[in-house]
Design a protein around this motif. Structure first.
Motif, PDB file in Angstrom:
ATOM      1  N   PRO A   1      -9.056  -3.321  -6.456  1.00 31.18           N
ATOM      2  CA  PRO A   1      -8.021  -3.365  -5.427  1.00 31.18           C
ATOM      3  C   PRO A   1      -7.559  -1.974  -5.021  1.00 31.18           C
ATOM      4  O   PRO A   1      -7.507  -1.056  -5.830  1.00 31.18           O
ATOM      5  N   GLY A   2      -7.242  -1.822  -3.754  1.00 25.67           N
ATOM      6  CA  GLY A   2      -6.708  -0.582  -3.219  1.00 25.67           C
ATOM      7  C   GLY A   2      -5.277  -0.792  -2.750  1.00 25.67           C
ATOM      8  O   GLY A   2      -4.708  -1.878  -2.933  1.00 25.67           O
ATOM      9  N   PRO A   3      -4.682   0.224  -2.129  1.00 24.97           N
ATOM     10  CA  PRO A   3      -3.297   0.124  -1.687  1.00 24.97           C
ATOM     11  C   PRO A   3      -3.018  -1.036  -0.737  1.00 24.97           C
ATOM     12  O   PRO A   3      -1.990  -1.702  -0.847  1.00 24.97           O
ATOM     13  N   LEU A   4      -3.939  -1.296   0.208  1.00 26.83           N
ATOM     14  CA  LEU A   4      -3.689  -2.397   1.138  1.00 26.83           C
ATOM     15  C   LEU A   4      -3.724  -3.743   0.410  1.00 26.83           C
ATOM     16  O   LEU A   4      -2.954  -4.655   0.751  1.00 26.83           O
ATOM     17  N   ASP A   5      -4.595  -3.873  -0.586  1.00 31.77           N
ATOM     18  CA  ASP A   5      -4.605  -5.091  -1.392  1.00 31.77           C
ATOM     19  C   ASP A   5      -3.275  -5.248  -2.138  1.00 31.77           C
ATOM     20  O   ASP A   5      -2.744  -6.345  -2.249  1.00 31.77           O
ATOM     21  N   GLY A   6      -2.759  -4.138  -2.653  1.00 31.57           N
ATOM     22  CA  GLY A   6      -1.493  -4.162  -3.382  1.00 31.57           C
ATOM     23  C   GLY A   6      -0.324  -4.539  -2.491  1.00 31.57           C
ATOM     24  O   GLY A   6       0.569  -5.301  -2.898  1.00 31.57           O
ATOM     25  N   ILE A   7      -0.309  -4.023  -1.266  1.00 33.93           N
ATOM     26  CA  ILE A   7       0.748  -4.363  -0.314  1.00 33.93           C
ATOM     27  C   ILE A   7       0.706  -5.862   0.004  1.00 33.93           C
ATOM     28  O   ILE A   7       1.716  -6.542  -0.024  1.00 33.93           O
ATOM     29  N   GLU A   8      -0.492  -6.364   0.268  1.00 27.12           N
ATOM     30  CA  GLU A   8      -0.641  -7.783   0.581  1.00 27.12           C
ATOM     31  C   GLU A   8      -0.197  -8.660  -0.588  1.00 27.12           C
ATOM     32  O   GLU A   8       0.542  -9.632  -0.413  1.00 27.12           O
TER      33      GLU A   8
END
Length: 148
Positions: free
Chosen positions: A137-144
């Protein structure tokens, strides 16, 4: 060398902005960030310190918000000690674009140009980002995940 990711989310700009505008929130949405805390200011020019997990190593950095347009754009610059070139910097930018009231397009850019990484490593990172599959996971996955 820039790594770019574009995604569309079913969240409002305000919901995402609340999450990303404060560097102290970074461990909640960035899976590589272990710790982050403001050291001075708020908004544009705010400074913070952070620790990132890089495989088996923990990298400490000093950060600053270098661009800020309320609910539209935020850029973080991370400065860290590079063993080969001295001080290196990575810039991470989030560009938010509303698509109606409950839909949002995010353009996430990581600029490695001044990172101090060898050119071949930056090129490999670009190639893998462009043509490879995500290895976690990357930052956008974490935000979602945080906003679901």
């Amino acid at each position: 060398m820039k790594l770019v990711d574009n995604r569309t989310f079913d969240f409002s700009v305000s919901e995402v902005w609340v999450v990303i505008h404060d560097p102290g929130n970074m461990p909640a949405w960035n899976p590589k960030c272990i710790r982050s805390a403001l050291t001075s200011g708020a908004g544009l020019g705010a400074r913070f310190s952070a620790d990132f997990s890089m495989g088996s190593n923990v990298e400490e950095c000093e950060g600053e918000i270098i661009a800020w347009e309320e609910e539209s754009l935020i850029s973080f610059r991370y400065r860290f000690e590079s063993k080969s070139k001295g001080l290196g910097a990575v810039t991470e930018t989030f560009l938010l674009e509303a698509i109606g009231t409950r839909k949002l397009k995010i353009r996430h850019t990581v600029d490695l140009t001044d990172s101090g990484l060898p050119k071949w490593v930056r090129r490999l990172a670009w190639f893998l980002n462009r043509f490879g599959r995500s290895m976690g996971p990357g930052p956008l996955d974490g935000i979602e995940a945080l906003l679901k």
